[in-house]
Design a protein around this motif. Structure first.
Motif, short mmCIF file in Angstrom:
data_model
loop_
_atom_site.label_atom_id
_atom_site.label_comp_id
_atom_site.label_asym_id
_atom_site.label_seq_id
_atom_site.Cartn_x
_atom_site.Cartn_y
_atom_site.Cartn_z
N PHE A 1 100.33 61.97 -20.48
CA PHE A 1 99.59 60.72 -20.46
C PHE A 1 99.39 60.19 -21.88
CE2 PHE A 1 97.44 62.57 -16.48
CZ PHE A 1 98.46 62.11 -15.67
N ASP A 2 98.99 61.10 -22.77
CA ASP A 2 98.69 60.72 -24.15
C ASP A 2 99.93 60.14 -24.83
OD1 ASP A 2 97.26 60.37 -26.43
OD2 ASP A 2 96.79 62.47 -26.76
N THR B 1 100.71 56.15 -25.88
CA THR B 1 100.87 55.85 -27.31
C THR B 1 102.22 55.20 -27.59
OG1 THR B 1 99.43 57.70 -27.94
CG2 THR B 1 100.93 56.86 -29.62
N LEU B 2 103.29 55.73 -27.00
CA LEU B 2 104.62 55.16 -27.22
C LEU B 2 104.67 53.70 -26.79
CD1 LEU B 2 106.91 58.10 -26.04
CD2 LEU B 2 106.60 57.29 -28.38
N VAL B 3 104.09 53.40 -25.64
CA VAL B 3 104.08 52.02 -25.15
C VAL B 3 103.27 51.12 -26.07
CG1 VAL B 3 103.30 50.51 -23.28
CG2 VAL B 3 104.48 52.65 -22.75
N ALA B 4 102.06 51.58 -26.45
CA ALA B 4 101.16 50.76 -27.27
C ALA B 4 101.77 50.46 -28.65
CB ALA B 4 99.82 51.47 -27.44
N VAL B 5 102.33 51.49 -29.29
CA VAL B 5 102.83 51.31 -30.65
C VAL B 5 104.11 50.46 -30.67
CG1 VAL B 5 103.68 52.48 -32.73
CG2 VAL B 5 101.78 53.46 -31.43
N THR C 1 98.16 76.19 -33.68
CA THR C 1 97.28 75.07 -33.39
C THR C 1 97.52 74.60 -31.96
OG1 THR C 1 96.55 72.88 -34.11
CG2 THR C 1 98.90 73.33 -34.27
N SER C 2 96.58 73.82 -31.45
CA SER C 2 96.68 73.28 -30.10
C SER C 2 97.76 72.21 -30.03
CB SER C 2 95.32 72.71 -29.66
OG SER C 2 94.84 71.79 -30.63
N THR C 3 97.94 71.63 -28.86
CA THR C 3 99.05 70.72 -28.59
C THR C 3 99.16 69.59 -29.60
OG1 THR C 3 98.73 71.18 -26.24
CG2 THR C 3 100.11 69.29 -26.82
N THR C 4 100.36 69.41 -30.13
CA THR C 4 100.67 68.31 -31.05
C THR C 4 101.20 67.13 -30.24
OG1 THR C 4 101.23 69.90 -32.79
CG2 THR C 4 102.00 67.63 -33.08
N THR C 5 100.69 65.94 -30.53
CA THR C 5 101.06 64.78 -29.74
C THR C 5 101.09 63.51 -30.59
OG1 THR C 5 100.55 63.59 -27.67
CG2 THR C 5 98.69 64.20 -29.07
N SER C 6 101.59 62.43 -30.03
CA SER C 6 101.67 61.16 -30.74
C SER C 6 100.28 60.54 -30.88
CB SER C 6 102.59 60.20 -29.98
OG SER C 6 103.87 60.76 -29.80
N TYR C 7 100.05 59.88 -32.02
CA TYR C 7 98.73 59.31 -32.32
C TYR C 7 98.75 57.80 -32.23
CZ TYR C 7 95.61 63.10 -33.69
OH TYR C 7 94.76 64.18 -33.68
N VAL C 8 97.78 57.25 -31.48
CA VAL C 8 97.69 55.81 -31.33
C VAL C 8 97.27 55.15 -32.64
CG1 VAL C 8 95.26 55.66 -30.65
CG2 VAL C 8 96.96 54.04 -29.68
N GLU C 9 96.74 55.94 -33.59
CA GLU C 9 96.41 55.41 -34.92
C GLU C 9 97.65 54.91 -35.65
OE1 GLU C 9 92.86 57.93 -33.98
OE2 GLU C 9 95.01 58.02 -33.62
N SER C 10 98.82 55.24 -35.11
CA SER C 10 100.06 54.73 -35.69
C SER C 10 100.11 53.20 -35.67
CB SER C 10 101.27 55.28 -34.93
OG SER C 10 101.29 56.69 -34.95
N THR C 11 99.31 52.58 -34.79
CA THR C 11 99.26 51.12 -34.74
C THR C 11 98.74 50.54 -36.05
OG1 THR C 11 97.09 51.26 -33.68
CG2 THR C 11 99.00 50.98 -32.24
N SER C 12 97.93 51.32 -36.78
CA SER C 12 97.44 50.82 -38.07
C SER C 12 98.59 50.67 -39.06
CB SER C 12 96.37 51.77 -38.63
OG SER C 12 96.91 53.05 -38.88
N GLY C 13 99.54 51.62 -39.04
CA GLY C 13 100.71 51.51 -39.90
C GLY C 13 101.61 50.36 -39.49
N VAL C 14 101.72 50.14 -38.18
CA VAL C 14 102.49 49.01 -37.68
C VAL C 14 101.86 47.70 -38.14
CG1 VAL C 14 103.16 47.77 -35.59
CG2 VAL C 14 103.46 50.24 -35.71
N SER C 15 100.53 47.65 -38.12
CA SER C 15 99.82 46.45 -38.59
C SER C 15 100.09 46.18 -40.06
CB SER C 15 98.32 46.60 -38.35
OG SER C 15 98.03 46.75 -36.98
N ALA C 16 100.37 47.27 -40.82
CA ALA C 16 100.68 47.13 -42.24
C ALA C 16 102.15 46.82 -42.49
CB ALA C 16 100.28 48.40 -42.99
N GLY C 17 102.94 46.69 -41.42
CA GLY C 17 104.34 46.29 -41.57
C GLY C 17 105.36 47.35 -41.22
N GLY C 18 104.94 48.54 -40.81
CA GLY C 18 105.87 49.61 -40.47
C GLY C 18 106.67 49.28 -39.22
#
Length: 429
Positions: A253-254, A258-262, A297-314
């Protein structure tokens, strides 16, 4: 060469913009470097080793995502998943953290197989949208409870189970201040709001004598206490199956959300609504989870905070690679992470919890078949102090309501399979 490999010009970006976007994403999600070791340490794991494992797992995940899928999506140990690991797998169900790491490893392997054989899409698409939204919001409620408990804003009461804590306590006041600082900075567009709040509260704690200054830069701690400490012996039992499945579905789900949102925010989503190079992105995500479990460490997953980088032009995978390199650089800041008191991260957990509750806007509350199961998840997840039990009761209530109201056409095979698994868990546990 970089331009050709990552299609930088084709996507309307530049090397400078990608580098700035990677830094922005790192600043937005670097709070995980403080929160994850703090949470997993409560499960008995070595704080320093978890810090190193967090840095390495995040760096590897970002590099894989950038090189394989060429998407501006960063990865790190997931919020909510680390809480499930500590409070449910270890503290509630009594498994050792070594067994918990084995469960994370198995869930990552299943995720990898589902990604390779394209089963993931069938699973996600066959689970009703309200249940997906309810699970996300329920985890938010669970994180909020953990944050309030960690900061002693709520405490145990023999008469009412929980009650308001001592609001005169410096720790409670600092935790509340950190929460409001995050929202004040986020409202002004500061992508590093969470990180700055943690640092401000930590500095105030040091000034007030609530925390001790132990330095900022040092050689990375040893990874030995958690490296390859997986206990597969206890993991090969029937009772661990619901744990592995819960980890798998939470990650599904996570990651999907995240993939769709970013990609949508970056303008990379294809015309039919699909995510470009989806299978490669999922393989990168699952490989990072498997490696993260081996590191400790526990499960590694995609972060929705990536949208902040996209907002900066990524717009390309180079953004993720820059973020990954910064996580490697963070290895030398372990003293700063060790100095952060647990209540300093409570504001971050509350902030994440609030964002996760926004998923409730997609639930049609006038529809009983949507409202009741979601309400069950929201109520039972924090009150049973178990993400798995909350999800299970939600699926069971949804299946039973559809059966009793004669609307079986609104259920799917996966709903009945999950409901049956959780019924068996509750009956034979």
């Amino acid at each position: 060469m970089l331009n050709r490999y990552f299609n930088i010009s084709e996507r309307g970006s530049s090397l400078r913009r990608e580098a700035l976007a990677g830094l922005t994403t790192f600043m937005a999600m670097s709070y995980v470097l403080f929160v994850n070791p703090s949470l997993l340490a409560q499960a008995g794991m070595d704080h320093g080793a978890v810090f190193v494992a967090t840095c390495l797992a995040a760096a590897l995940g970002c590099l894989l995502m950038g090189l394989l899928a060429n998407l501006p999506i960063a990865l790190a140990p997931g919020m909510g998943l680390n809480a499930f690991f500590t409070y449910v797998i270890v503290l509630e169900q009594g498994y050792s953290w070594q067994t918990g790491l084995a469960a994370v490893f198995f869930s990552g392997c299943l995720f990898l197989l589902l990604s390779i054989f394209k089963v993931r899409e069938w699973i996600i698409n066959s689970i009703p949208l309200p249940m997906k939204m309810g699970i996300a919001a329920g985890i938010g409620m669970f994180l909020a409870l953990i944050a309030l408990k960690t900061a002693n804003i709520i405490v145990a009461s023999p008469a009412t189970l929980v009650t308001l804590g001592d609001l005169h306590s410096p720790q409670v006041l600092l935790a509340l201040a950190g929460f409001f600082v995050i929202f004040a900075l986020a409202h002004r567009g500061w992508h590093s709001a969470v990180l700055l709040s943690i640092l401000v509260v930590t500095a105030a704690s040091w000034v007030l004598g609530e925390a001790q200054f132990s330095g900022i830069v040092a050689m990375p701690p040893s990874l030995a206490p958690t490296f390859m400490q997986l206990n597969f012996t206890e993991a090969f039992t029937l009772s661990i199956i619901p744990v592995v499945l819960t980890l798998l579905f939470l990650d599904l789900f996570d990651t999907s959300g995240t993939l769709v949102a970013v990609t949508q925010k970056a303008g990379l989503m294809q015309k039919d609504g699909s995510v470009p190079d989806l299978s490669k992105a999922l393989i990168a995500d699952s490989a990072a989870s498997i490696t993260g479990a081996m590191l400790g460490t526990s499960t590694t997953t995609s972060y929705v905070e990536s949208t902040s980088g996209v907002s900066a032009g990524g717009r390309t995978g180079l953004t993720a690679i820059v973020t990954g390199l910064l996580f490697l650089l963070a290895l030398w800041f372990s003293p700063l992470a060790a100095m952060v008191p647990s209540y300093a991260t409570a504001g971050a957990l509350l902030y994440v919890a609030t964002l996760m509750l926004t998923s409730l806007q997609h639930v049609e509350w006038d529809d009983v078949l949507q409202a009741v199961p979601v309400a069950v998840v929201l109520i039972m997840m924090p009150l049973t102090f178990s993400i798995a039990d909350g999800i299970g009761m939600g699926f069971i209530s949804y299946a039973v309501l559809c059966l009793l109201t004669g609307q079986l056409h609104r259920t799917t095979l996966s709903v009945w399979v999950l409901a049956s698994v959780f019924i068996a868990k509750f009956v034979f546990a």
